[in-house]
Write an enzyme that holds these catalytic residues in place. Sequence first.
Site, PDB file in Angstrom:
ATOM      1  N   SER A   1     -65.648  26.451  21.193  1.00  0.00           N
ATOM      2  CA  SER A   1     -67.055  26.024  21.111  1.00  0.00           C
ATOM      3  C   SER A   1     -67.862  26.791  20.062  1.00  0.00           C
ATOM      4  O   SER A   1     -67.373  27.695  19.410  1.00  0.00           O
ATOM      5  CB  SER A   1     -67.719  26.159  22.481  1.00  0.00           C
ATOM      6  OG  SER A   1     -67.637  27.499  22.912  1.00  0.00           O
TER       7      SER A   1
ATOM      8  N   LYS B   1     -54.997  41.398  30.805  1.00  0.00           N
ATOM      9  CA  LYS B   1     -55.487  40.028  30.624  1.00  0.00           C
ATOM     10  C   LYS B   1     -54.709  39.030  31.475  1.00  0.00           C
ATOM     11  O   LYS B   1     -53.495  38.913  31.335  1.00  0.00           O
ATOM     12  CB  LYS B   1     -55.344  39.619  29.145  1.00  0.00           C
ATOM     13  CG  LYS B   1     -56.228  40.400  28.192  1.00  0.00           C
ATOM     14  CD  LYS B   1     -56.163  39.804  26.786  1.00  0.00           C
ATOM     15  CE  LYS B   1     -57.350  40.269  25.948  1.00  0.00           C
ATOM     16  NZ  LYS B   1     -57.434  39.523  24.676  1.00  0.00           N
TER      17      LYS B   1
ATOM     18  N   ARG C   1     -70.030  36.455  16.878  1.00  0.00           N
ATOM     19  CA  ARG C   1     -70.747  36.721  18.125  1.00  0.00           C
ATOM     20  C   ARG C   1     -70.857  38.230  18.307  1.00  0.00           C
ATOM     21  O   ARG C   1     -69.901  38.966  18.026  1.00  0.00           O
ATOM     22  CB  ARG C   1     -70.006  36.115  19.322  1.00  0.00           C
ATOM     23  CG  ARG C   1     -70.043  34.596  19.322  1.00  0.00           C
ATOM     24  CD  ARG C   1     -69.063  34.027  20.305  1.00  0.00           C
ATOM     25  NE  ARG C   1     -67.709  34.468  20.001  1.00  0.00           N
ATOM     26  CZ  ARG C   1     -66.677  34.323  20.821  1.00  0.00           C
ATOM     27  NH1 ARG C   1     -66.832  33.742  21.984  1.00  0.00           N
ATOM     28  NH2 ARG C   1     -65.478  34.743  20.471  1.00  0.00           N
TER      29      ARG C   1
ATOM     30  N   GLU D   1     -57.606  36.735  20.481  1.00  0.00           N
ATOM     31  CA  GLU D   1     -56.953  35.573  21.104  1.00  0.00           C
ATOM     32  C   GLU D   1     -57.143  34.370  20.196  1.00  0.00           C
ATOM     33  O   GLU D   1     -57.939  34.408  19.263  1.00  0.00           O
ATOM     34  CB  GLU D   1     -57.563  35.276  22.481  1.00  0.00           C
ATOM     35  CG  GLU D   1     -59.037  34.885  22.408  1.00  0.00           C
ATOM     36  CD  GLU D   1     -59.646  34.512  23.753  1.00  0.00           C
ATOM     37  OE1 GLU D   1     -58.913  34.448  24.756  1.00  0.00           O
ATOM     38  OE2 GLU D   1     -60.865  34.282  23.794  1.00  0.00           O
TER      39      GLU D   1
ATOM     40  N   LYS E   1     -52.245  33.487  27.015  1.00  0.00           N
ATOM     41  CA  LYS E   1     -52.063  34.896  26.673  1.00  0.00           C
ATOM     42  C   LYS E   1     -50.573  35.259  26.646  1.00  0.00           C
ATOM     43  O   LYS E   1     -50.136  36.071  25.845  1.00  0.00           O
ATOM     44  CB  LYS E   1     -52.777  35.792  27.689  1.00  0.00           C
ATOM     45  CG  LYS E   1     -54.253  35.477  27.916  1.00  0.00           C
ATOM     46  CD  LYS E   1     -55.098  35.791  26.712  1.00  0.00           C
ATOM     47  CE  LYS E   1     -56.571  35.586  26.983  1.00  0.00           C
ATOM     48  NZ  LYS E   1     -56.972  34.184  27.112  1.00  0.00           N
TER      49      LYS E   1
ATOM     50  N   ARG F   1     -59.888  27.999  17.468  1.00  0.00           N
ATOM     51  CA  ARG F   1     -60.681  29.106  16.911  1.00  0.00           C
ATOM     52  C   ARG F   1     -59.930  30.395  17.197  1.00  0.00           C
ATOM     53  O   ARG F   1     -59.624  30.699  18.350  1.00  0.00           O
ATOM     54  CB  ARG F   1     -62.076  29.159  17.544  1.00  0.00           C
ATOM     55  CG  ARG F   1     -63.076  30.020  16.762  1.00  0.00           C
ATOM     56  CD  ARG F   1     -64.389  30.221  17.510  1.00  0.00           C
ATOM     57  NE  ARG F   1     -64.176  31.047  18.681  1.00  0.00           N
ATOM     58  CZ  ARG F   1     -64.607  30.750  19.910  1.00  0.00           C
ATOM     59  NH1 ARG F   1     -65.260  29.634  20.155  1.00  0.00           N
ATOM     60  NH2 ARG F   1     -64.356  31.565  20.915  1.00  0.00           N
TER      61      ARG F   1
ATOM     62  N   ASN G   1     -58.125  30.281  20.699  1.00  0.00           N
ATOM     63  CA  ASN G   1     -58.598  29.284  21.660  1.00  0.00           C
ATOM     64  C   ASN G   1     -58.122  27.915  21.197  1.00  0.00           C
ATOM     65  O   ASN G   1     -58.546  27.438  20.144  1.00  0.00           O
ATOM     66  CB  ASN G   1     -60.128  29.281  21.721  1.00  0.00           C
ATOM     67  CG  ASN G   1     -60.669  30.638  22.120  1.00  0.00           C
ATOM     68  OD1 ASN G   1     -60.708  30.977  23.289  1.00  0.00           O
ATOM     69  ND2 ASN G   1     -61.080  31.431  21.147  1.00  0.00           N
TER      70      ASN G   1
ATOM     71  N   GLU H   1     -59.200  31.353  30.373  1.00  0.00           N
ATOM     72  CA  GLU H   1     -60.146  31.175  29.271  1.00  0.00           C
ATOM     73  C   GLU H   1     -61.557  31.244  29.837  1.00  0.00           C
ATOM     74  O   GLU H   1     -61.755  31.177  31.033  1.00  0.00           O
ATOM     75  CB  GLU H   1     -59.935  29.802  28.607  1.00  0.00           C
ATOM     76  CG  GLU H   1     -58.565  29.627  27.972  1.00  0.00           C
ATOM     77  CD  GLU H   1     -58.242  30.707  26.957  1.00  0.00           C
ATOM     78  OE1 GLU H   1     -59.136  31.100  26.187  1.00  0.00           O
ATOM     79  OE2 GLU H   1     -57.100  31.177  26.951  1.00  0.00           O
ATOM     80  N   GLY H   2     -62.526  31.339  28.942  1.00  0.00           N
ATOM     81  CA  GLY H   2     -63.917  31.219  29.373  1.00  0.00           C
ATOM     82  C   GLY H   2     -64.640  32.540  29.522  1.00  0.00           C
ATOM     83  O   GLY H   2     -65.809  32.580  29.872  1.00  0.00           O
TER      84      GLY H   2
END
Length: 474
Positions: A151, A364, A450, A144, A305, A125, A146, A368-369
């Site tokens: 998800s 950065k 989002r 970024e 990254k 994604r 993923n 992740e997360g």
Amino acid sequence: MATNWGSLLQDEQQLEELARQAVDRALAEGVLLRTSQEPTSSEVVSYAPFTLFPSLVPSALLEQAYAVQMDFNLLVDAVSQNAAFLEQTLSSTIKQDDFTARLFDIHKQVLKEGIAQSVFLGLNRSDYMFQRSTDGSPALKQIEINTISASFGGLASRTPAVHRHVLSVLSKTKEAGKILSNNPSKGLALGIAKAWELYGSTNAVVLLIAQEKERNIFDQRAIENELLARNIHVIRRTFEDISEKGSLDQDRRLFVDGQEIAVVYFRDGYMPRQYSLQNWEARLLLERSCAAKCPDIATQLAGTKKVQQELSRPGMLEMLLPGQPEAVARLRATFAGLYSLDMGEEGDQAIAKALAAPSRFVLKPQREGGGNNLYGEEMVQALKQLKNSEERASYILMEKIEPEPFENCLLRPGSPAQVVQCISELGIFGVYVRQEKTLVMNKHVGHLLRTKAIEHADGGVAAGVAVLDNPYPV
């Protein structure tokens, strides 16, 4: 971009009634999370946080994000196959970042032994924000990509019906019709199904590596259910289960509880705290097998990254995608400013830039997360500490994207509906499948919007900051 819903957001009584209707519809549609109190059980569930109204997104930018997704798929796949590029790019990072170093160790072990898998599956994604240009027009800029455990493809398939419902309640049927249909879970399952089919054993199953405490299980079930509809069975296991019950035969076929595994789909394994020593051993076992991994270790490294920052260097895209100038141009148009912090003059200049204008940058780490990036005063303090330390190589510096804020109403369990200033992040899901050196599938399969209140700099839905949304194309 002025909001269409301006007057509606002023009427508190109407908002409360709409919010009640929207929440009931979300529950009925399956926009669900397990609760933080009971993350291992589906006995009591709640709705996943979402916006009361869809947020306005310029159609041109939505189309641009879709148009470049297949290029990003090709790029990630090219990076994952280029061992020399990965080694060179991550050489300074792995000296300073233990997590990346451990992933890289597995990568090296697998290369040394010889890669057993012949089918490669990418479900990723790519996330963007809309940068405000000086002339006021928005531009699409990548935050970024993923490459592991991307998800919300399942829940994003369920939210359009909720926003259509809200607009229909307001008798805005024309507007309701403008909300795009979206079913990423179907497309993601299509990729898994293709990899399963190419593996070539009808008795083999798909192994989903799950977390012990998984609040976002319904998002995953959406993909499992799509696979089951194709008569492909999925078993859910943790890393711990694999180290206890996983084994390879002499042909390096993977078996778990006596069942042969065709595809390993990771929904865990993207953060340091998800690995014990035992889990690292389980990951190595999975990587050594001939099952198709989503992602294989090289593709996870391709999503770091540091790789993102190196790809923005002049000539890098041309080297990785030779003879594809149109793809290169589409990709490069989405890049924000990215800067290396490796020791040396280039890194020194980047740090000086950030210290001179902290509001224009974000620091950065290779994580992740959500919830890991540093901004403003926190970034300044970190840079001052890191300035003369080799540790700075484990970070990159990125130009901060400044979208135009807008108003929307955020709905969260246990909180009153509140109208706040928001910004959005658009994600496009990509799927590709490669057999040996031949690409057999490359497509985009849907989107995720989002939205979060502007005071929350960092973090997504799973991190408890952003909420689910839908683009209203304008």
